[in-house]
Design a protein around this motif. Sequence first.
Motif, short mmCIF file in Angstrom:
data_model
loop_
_atom_site.label_atom_id
_atom_site.label_comp_id
_atom_site.label_asym_id
_atom_site.label_seq_id
_atom_site.Cartn_x
_atom_site.Cartn_y
_atom_site.Cartn_z
N GLU A 123 0.84 -1.19 0.00
CA GLU A 123 0.00 0.00 0.00
C GLU A 123 0.88 1.24 0.00
O GLU A 123 1.86 1.32 0.74
N VAL A 146 0.92 5.80 -0.65
CA VAL A 146 0.29 7.09 -0.93
C VAL A 146 1.04 7.69 -2.11
O VAL A 146 2.26 7.89 -2.05
N ALA A 202 1.37 10.82 -4.63
CA ALA A 202 1.03 12.23 -4.85
C ALA A 202 1.61 12.67 -6.19
O ALA A 202 2.84 12.64 -6.38
N LEU A 253 -1.40 17.34 2.26
CA LEU A 253 -1.35 15.88 2.24
C LEU A 253 -0.85 15.33 3.57
O LEU A 253 -1.43 14.37 4.12
N ARG A 254 0.22 15.90 4.10
CA ARG A 254 0.74 15.44 5.40
C ARG A 254 -0.30 15.58 6.49
O ARG A 254 -0.45 14.69 7.35
N ILE A 261 -3.04 12.69 5.94
CA ILE A 261 -2.66 11.32 6.29
C ILE A 261 -2.38 11.18 7.78
O ILE A 261 -2.57 10.10 8.36
N ILE A 290 -3.12 7.18 8.09
CA ILE A 290 -2.64 6.42 6.93
C ILE A 290 -1.14 6.24 7.09
O ILE A 290 -0.38 7.21 7.08
N VAL A 309 4.81 7.47 1.55
CA VAL A 309 4.38 8.51 0.61
C VAL A 309 5.38 8.62 -0.53
O VAL A 309 6.59 8.76 -0.30
N HIS A 347 -3.38 5.17 -2.58
CA HIS A 347 -4.11 6.37 -2.18
C HIS A 347 -3.60 7.47 -3.11
O HIS A 347 -2.45 7.90 -3.00
N PHE A 377 -3.46 11.13 -4.79
CA PHE A 377 -3.70 12.56 -4.63
C PHE A 377 -3.13 13.24 -5.88
O PHE A 377 -1.94 13.11 -6.17
N TYR A 424 -8.50 11.06 -4.08
CA TYR A 424 -8.82 12.12 -3.12
C TYR A 424 -8.82 13.48 -3.80
O TYR A 424 -8.06 13.73 -4.74
N TYR A 461 -8.09 17.14 2.48
CA TYR A 461 -8.58 16.31 1.38
C TYR A 461 -9.82 15.54 1.81
O TYR A 461 -10.11 15.40 3.01
#
Length: 351
Positions: free
Chosen positions: A233, A235, A237, A249-250, A253, A258, A262, A301, A303, A327, A336
């Motif tokens: 998994e 994140v 961006a 974003l920070r 999450i 989450i 990243v 995830h 973004f 998101y 978000y």
Amino acid sequence: MKRESTLRILIGEISGNIDLMVLLMYIIASLISPFLSPYFTLWGFSLLPTILYIIFFFYFVYRLKEEISAVISEKHLPVIFVTGERDVNRKQRVIQAENAIKRVTGFDKFGMIERHFHIDLSRAVYWKRTPSGEWINYIEDGIEMIKCLYYEIRGRKVYHLFLGRPSVIALGLGAILGRAIIESPPVIVYHEDGGEYRPVLDLSRDPGRIRERISGKQYKYIKVDLPKNIGDEVVLALEMTRHPLMTELRNYISENNITAPVILVKNTYGGDLKDEDWTRPVQELYNLILDLRDMGVRRFHLFIGMHEAMAFGLGYALGSYWDIKVYKLVKERSTYELVFSLNELPELSLE
């Protein structure tokens, strides 16, 4: 306001329909021909009926030819998605789209489309107030409305897409239409630049090109540092405009616990892409996601900070089979919100 009389309405309808006008003229000419026949005789025979038959024969041959041309010719159709708090000037939007299509393709038979297929192109504008928690419904309703509008048009159709903010709508729309690229309708996607629309993604002839593999990971439009240890998994961006994503974003999450690593992807062109063809940047983003999948990532995830046309292209390349949660930035709250997952999008088509 004074109401129009029935007779005035009838006259207006007849005068706006060329076939009815010709039929009416034919009936009138037939009624008065006995009185005019003496002036159109040769060797004792009246030529007037023959002249009338020839005139109307050629007219209906012309109309038949026009009908056949309307069916077998390639039709270029505007599709305009807009969101916002105020309704838009639909006629103006359609005119802008038609001018862009004409400039790109030379096609200018929009009146023929409306006349022969009995449609109103102002309905090609799909507008709704900015959705809140109803993103999938917005996309689904828009596709269904456009499909109903153009359903009766026969022959090859090319859809020209003009997409408004936010870009997550364009991503979802692209994922739905790109679900099965071989069967997807031909589309050309436009980007607004300085008040003028220009085509940046042509998916009308070879849509599969958007999914081509890039050998050697030679990225020209993106730069990214992948962590050494990646689980199942991440994140992801995608910072493809000038707007930085990491601050909001920070916060998001952190507030939502989450814990996935990243991965920040930055653009190399300063956030203002001037290239005429955006296929290669989309290919690079798509290939990056493929590489991450090959490294074991199963859930994303996502973004995005990118223009709508690029977002559509990325969604089109991905399709709607991925476990990718998308998101959207809520500027008013500097955070978000989850919009949808690609694998939860409905199965729809414009055809």
